[in-house]
Design a protein around this motif. Structure first.
Motif, short mmCIF file in Angstrom:
data_model
loop_
_atom_site.label_atom_id
_atom_site.label_comp_id
_atom_site.label_asym_id
_atom_site.label_seq_id
_atom_site.Cartn_x
_atom_site.Cartn_y
_atom_site.Cartn_z
N UNK A 55 -27.96 7.28 -25.99
CA UNK A 55 -27.74 8.67 -26.39
C UNK A 55 -28.64 9.09 -27.55
N UNK A 56 -29.51 8.21 -28.00
CA UNK A 56 -30.47 8.56 -29.04
C UNK A 56 -29.87 8.78 -30.41
N UNK A 57 -28.77 8.07 -30.73
CA UNK A 57 -28.16 8.21 -32.05
C UNK A 57 -29.09 7.71 -33.17
N UNK A 58 -29.95 6.75 -32.87
CA UNK A 58 -30.73 6.06 -33.89
C UNK A 58 -32.15 6.59 -34.02
N UNK A 59 -32.48 7.65 -33.34
CA UNK A 59 -33.87 8.15 -33.35
C UNK A 59 -34.32 8.57 -34.74
N UNK A 60 -33.40 9.01 -35.58
CA UNK A 60 -33.77 9.53 -36.90
C UNK A 60 -33.88 8.44 -37.96
N UNK A 61 -33.66 7.16 -37.59
CA UNK A 61 -33.64 6.09 -38.57
C UNK A 61 -34.80 5.12 -38.35
N UNK A 62 -35.17 4.46 -39.44
CA UNK A 62 -36.22 3.44 -39.39
C UNK A 62 -35.68 2.20 -38.69
N UNK A 63 -36.48 1.64 -37.77
CA UNK A 63 -36.05 0.46 -37.03
C UNK A 63 -35.76 -0.72 -37.95
N UNK A 64 -36.44 -0.80 -39.09
CA UNK A 64 -36.23 -1.93 -40.00
C UNK A 64 -34.86 -1.88 -40.67
N UNK A 65 -34.22 -0.71 -40.65
CA UNK A 65 -32.90 -0.58 -41.27
C UNK A 65 -31.77 -0.76 -40.28
N UNK A 66 -32.08 -0.99 -39.00
CA UNK A 66 -31.06 -1.09 -37.96
C UNK A 66 -30.87 -2.55 -37.58
N UNK A 67 -29.61 -2.96 -37.43
CA UNK A 67 -29.29 -4.32 -37.03
C UNK A 67 -28.21 -4.31 -35.95
N UNK A 68 -28.29 -5.30 -35.08
CA UNK A 68 -27.27 -5.51 -34.05
C UNK A 68 -26.39 -6.66 -34.51
N UNK A 69 -25.08 -6.40 -34.67
CA UNK A 69 -24.13 -7.41 -35.11
C UNK A 69 -23.37 -7.91 -33.89
#
Length: 308
Positions: A55-69
């Protein structure tokens, strides 16, 4: 002052994660599932063909700040509640039941708020029937399902608050299983199975977390812990007021701190003290009004304070 503190934003990833699933009634609270065995995978290093953000929730964020737990489905603790306690707890299920699910996430900053917790109570309309939970605890069955336990996407702010994505519509449902044998333990399975590829086969609780960058340095720590209001109160009000008190009314201190030579004035003050000690109150009054007259006249003050 602000630039010298070097408040540059740097990455602040999640270092540790744990999950807990509780059932609370009037009879107390029992922890069914708890695990600290959670993997943390960087978003830019994931090798998966499954779109984890359809759904594109993460499009506005930097990939380096995103993690999969990704967490293990089996609990890291055994189920050691005595049967007599379970029987008494079952009796309170029909009166009231509240299910709480919590994430505990740990980061390096801000200091004093390294560990943040997101706890959520399941909506009453999504709770399982009390009879289903009772059958599992009595041994008739070994599983029950809870709908909409927790949101999939989280955002951990720089100040240490955990906030779910407001635009997310579908929460995660979970399947609770009590494993019996020589030892007993609970398992929690994520019913949304699109995470199997991204988590390498782990089918326990899974979340996608955006850990926002935090500023470093002294000012950065102040901003992270107390927000911009803490910085304003500390520096603008406290430090600024102190500096103003030191620098205000400097012209009023000139006759006391910036005269060439004050030996004659000091001699008059000493004479006043000596006259008072000897009881010569008339002499003391004359010397006192002489000193007042000198300070009232800038011309006389300059004459009395000239260098010899």
């Amino acid at each position: 002052m602000y630039s010298s503190g070097n408040p540059t934003n740097i990455a602040n990833p999640i270092n540790d994660a744990s999950v807990q699933f509780d059932i609370k009634t009037e009879g107390g609270r029992l922890t069914l599932y708890q695990t600290t065995l959670c993997e943390r995978l960087s978003w830019d290093q994931l090798n998966t063909v499954v779109d984890l953000d359809p759904y594109g929730y993460l499009d506005a964020y930097n990939e380096k700040d995103i993690q999969l737990i990704c967490c293990q489905a089996d609990a890291s603790t055994l189920w050691l509640v005595p049967e007599v306690v379970q029987r008494k707890f079952v009796q309170s299920l029909n009166k009231s039941m509240d299910i709480k699910f919590s994430w505990v996430l740990t980061r390096d900053r801000p200091k004093g708020k390294e560990a943040v917790k997101y706890e959520r109570s399941v909506d009453p309309s999504d709770l399982p029937d009390a009879s289903e939970v009772e059958e599992v605890l009595n041994g008739s069955t070994n599983r029950f399902i809870v709908k909409n336990v927790y949101p999939r996407y989280f955002r951990v702010t720089g100040s240490g608050d955990v906030r779910p994505f407001e635009q997310e519509a579908n929460d995660v449902s979970a399947d609770l299983v009590l494993n019996r044998g020589n030892s007993e333990w609970w398992s929690l399975y994520d019913n949304n199975r699109f995470n199997v590829s991204g988590c390498g086969g782990l089918i326990g609780p899974m979340a996608i977390v955006v850990s926002e960058e935090t500023p470093q340095g002294f000012l950065g720590e102040t901003l992270s812990k107390s927000s911009i209001w803490g910085l304003y109160i500390t520096f603008v009000l406290a430090v600024g007021r102190f500096i103003r008190l030191q620098c205000s009314d400097l012209r009023m201190r000139i006759p006391y701190e910036n005269l060439p030579s004050c030996d004659r004035l000091i001699a008059i003050c000493e004479d006043i003290y000596a006259a008072r000690a000897e009881g010569e109150l008339g002499v003391e009054e004359v010397l006192y009004w002489t000193l007042v007259k000198i300070y009232r006249s800038p011309h006389m003050l300059l004459e009395y304070t000239k260098l010899d």
